[in-house]
Design a protein around this motif. Structure first.
Motif, mmCIF file in Angstrom:
data_model
loop_
_atom_site.group_PDB
_atom_site.id
_atom_site.type_symbol
_atom_site.label_atom_id
_atom_site.label_comp_id
_atom_site.label_asym_id
_atom_site.label_seq_id
_atom_site.Cartn_x
_atom_site.Cartn_y
_atom_site.Cartn_z
ATOM 1 N N PRO A 1 0.802 -1.228 0.000
ATOM 2 C CA PRO A 1 0.000 0.000 0.000
ATOM 3 C C PRO A 1 0.834 1.276 0.000
ATOM 4 O O PRO A 1 0.458 2.266 -0.638
ATOM 5 C CB PRO A 1 -0.824 -0.130 1.285
ATOM 6 N N ARG A 2 1.960 1.278 0.700
ATOM 7 C CA ARG A 2 2.779 2.485 0.780
ATOM 8 C C ARG A 2 3.356 2.853 -0.583
ATOM 9 O O ARG A 2 3.605 4.034 -0.856
ATOM 10 C CB ARG A 2 3.903 2.301 1.797
ATOM 11 N N ILE B 1 -0.144 3.889 -3.020
ATOM 12 C CA ILE B 1 -1.237 4.713 -2.519
ATOM 13 C C ILE B 1 -1.394 6.026 -3.282
ATOM 14 O O ILE B 1 -2.512 6.533 -3.436
ATOM 15 C CB ILE B 1 -1.092 4.967 -0.999
ATOM 16 N N THR C 1 -5.079 6.612 -4.933
ATOM 17 C CA THR C 1 -6.004 7.689 -4.572
ATOM 18 C C THR C 1 -6.250 8.640 -5.740
ATOM 19 O O THR C 1 -7.348 9.188 -5.863
ATOM 20 C CB THR C 1 -5.493 8.478 -3.356
ATOM 21 N N TRP D 1 -5.176 10.878 4.714
ATOM 22 C CA TRP D 1 -5.105 9.412 4.828
ATOM 23 C C TRP D 1 -4.010 8.852 3.932
ATOM 24 O O TRP D 1 -3.221 8.003 4.359
ATOM 25 C CB TRP D 1 -6.462 8.801 4.474
ATOM 26 N N ARG D 2 -3.941 9.338 2.706
ATOM 27 C CA ARG D 2 -2.881 8.909 1.776
ATOM 28 C C ARG D 2 -1.504 9.118 2.397
ATOM 29 O O ARG D 2 -0.650 8.220 2.368
ATOM 30 C CB ARG D 2 -3.004 9.710 0.482
ATOM 31 N N VAL E 1 -0.730 6.634 5.120
ATOM 32 C CA VAL E 1 -0.342 5.327 4.580
ATOM 33 C C VAL E 1 1.114 5.369 4.123
ATOM 34 O O VAL E 1 1.911 4.460 4.423
ATOM 35 C CB VAL E 1 -1.267 4.919 3.417
ATOM 36 N N LYS E 2 1.496 6.402 3.404
ATOM 37 C CA LYS E 2 2.863 6.515 2.892
ATOM 38 C C LYS E 2 3.888 6.549 4.019
ATOM 39 O O LYS E 2 4.995 6.019 3.891
ATOM 40 C CB LYS E 2 2.993 7.770 2.035
ATOM 41 N N THR F 1 -0.674 4.371 10.404
ATOM 42 C CA THR F 1 -2.004 3.831 10.085
ATOM 43 C C THR F 1 -2.590 2.984 11.208
ATOM 44 O O THR F 1 -3.369 2.065 10.953
ATOM 45 C CB THR F 1 -1.914 2.967 8.806
ATOM 46 N N TRP G 1 -6.337 3.004 11.004
ATOM 47 C CA TRP G 1 -6.884 2.743 9.682
ATOM 48 C C TRP G 1 -6.847 1.251 9.355
ATOM 49 O O TRP G 1 -5.921 0.555 9.750
ATOM 50 C CB TRP G 1 -6.090 3.494 8.619
ATOM 51 N N ALA H 1 -6.039 -2.080 7.309
ATOM 52 C CA ALA H 1 -4.900 -2.393 6.443
ATOM 53 C C ALA H 1 -5.311 -2.471 4.983
ATOM 54 O O ALA H 1 -4.512 -2.172 4.093
ATOM 55 C CB ALA H 1 -4.264 -3.714 6.888
ATOM 56 N N VAL I 1 -6.633 -1.001 1.999
ATOM 57 C CA VAL I 1 -6.864 0.392 1.605
ATOM 58 C C VAL I 1 -8.141 0.568 0.795
ATOM 59 O O VAL I 1 -8.638 1.698 0.651
ATOM 60 C CB VAL I 1 -5.659 0.956 0.828
#
Length: 270
Positions: A99-100, A103, A107, A168-169, A172-173, A177, A180, A182, A184
């Protein structure tokens, strides 16, 4: 003359929606089949059976900041307005994706792409039009920690929602999180539904017979879904498209306005 547009329409559900619209509409009508790869657009247009509406392929990468607005301007110049818009463009994520690492692109397509589409095409809607964003039953606050709910309930404009998505983005980066989920896809889908709710609350489109809603097609048998779940008995894209096409072409039910709709029923946001 009915003018319609489908984003992310070169495969899967998007292609099924474009094909379904073409089959249900008349030769004097137009379906804009859009995507970000010209060769795939051309192949998809050629795959649509003849005998229905005219299908016109157009490049549209919703991740590009001005692309939706530019196409909306062209359609307004050609037709004066639009009747049906399906926002179906999506960047999918697989179990092995980090995700990192994805993301930003994720998005840009799924969330900022959605708000760009809403901003560009909502002003063009003709009376009795439809603006439908393909989301998911994951797009409800039930799937999110209560401490995060206000991130999606307090914004009163699409710009404010974009700010929350950007926060939120960035979390995650940066690996921040803890609260949040996991997966995404959950915050992303909640963001899409929230965008629809905000747009619907800002304007009384229903007074003009216009339906603005998020739609859930349910589980679909596609290669991407098969990476996560057993979809061997799930509907095909063409089968899943039927309920969405009914929502687009049949009379509006006021209870659907601004909501997430699955198989004709409202899925409560909270």
């Amino acid at each position: 003359m009915t003018i319609t547009l489908v984003t992310g329409a070169t495969q899967g559900l998007g292609l099924a929606l474009a094909q379904g619209l073409a089959q249900r509409l008349e030769p004097t009508d137009t379906v804009y089949l859009t995507g970000r790869d010209l060769s795939k657009i051309t192949a998809a247009v050629q795959a649509v059976p003849g005998g229905g509406a005219q299908v016109r392929g157009e490049l549209l990468d919703v991740a590009a900041p001005n692309a939706a607005a530019d196409l909306a301007k062209q359609i307004e110049e050609r037709h004066g307005g639009i009747d049906i818009v399906f926002g179906n463009a999506v960047m999918r994520i697989g179990p092995d994706d980090n995700p990192r690492e994805i993301i930003d692109d994720y998005t840009e397509v799924n969330n900022f792409g959605t708000t760009r589409l809403l901003k560009a095409f909502a002003p063009l809607l003709n009376d009795n039009g439809r603006l439908l964003v393909v989301a998911s039953s994951l797009g409800t606050l039930h799937h999110l920690a209560p401490i995060l709910h206000k991130r999606f309930t307090e914004p009163s404009s699409l710009d404010e929602l974009d700010e929350q998505i950007a926060n939120w983005r960035d979390a995650v980066k940066e690996g921040r999180t803890s609260a949040w989920p996991a997966f995404v896809n959950i915050p992303s889908k909640i963001g899409q539904v929230a965008a629809v709710r905000i747009l619907a609350s800002q304007h009384d489109y229903l007074a003009r017979g216009i339906l603005v809603a998020a739609v859930c097609p349910g589980m679909i048998n596609t290669p991407t879904s098969a990476l996560w779940w057993d979809v061997s008995t799930a509907p095909t894209p063409a089968q899943a498209a039927e309920a969405l096409l009914d929502l687009a072409l049949k009379p509006v039910k006021p209870q659907h306005y601004g909501e997430l709709v699955r198989f004709g029923e409202v899925v409560p946001f909270s």
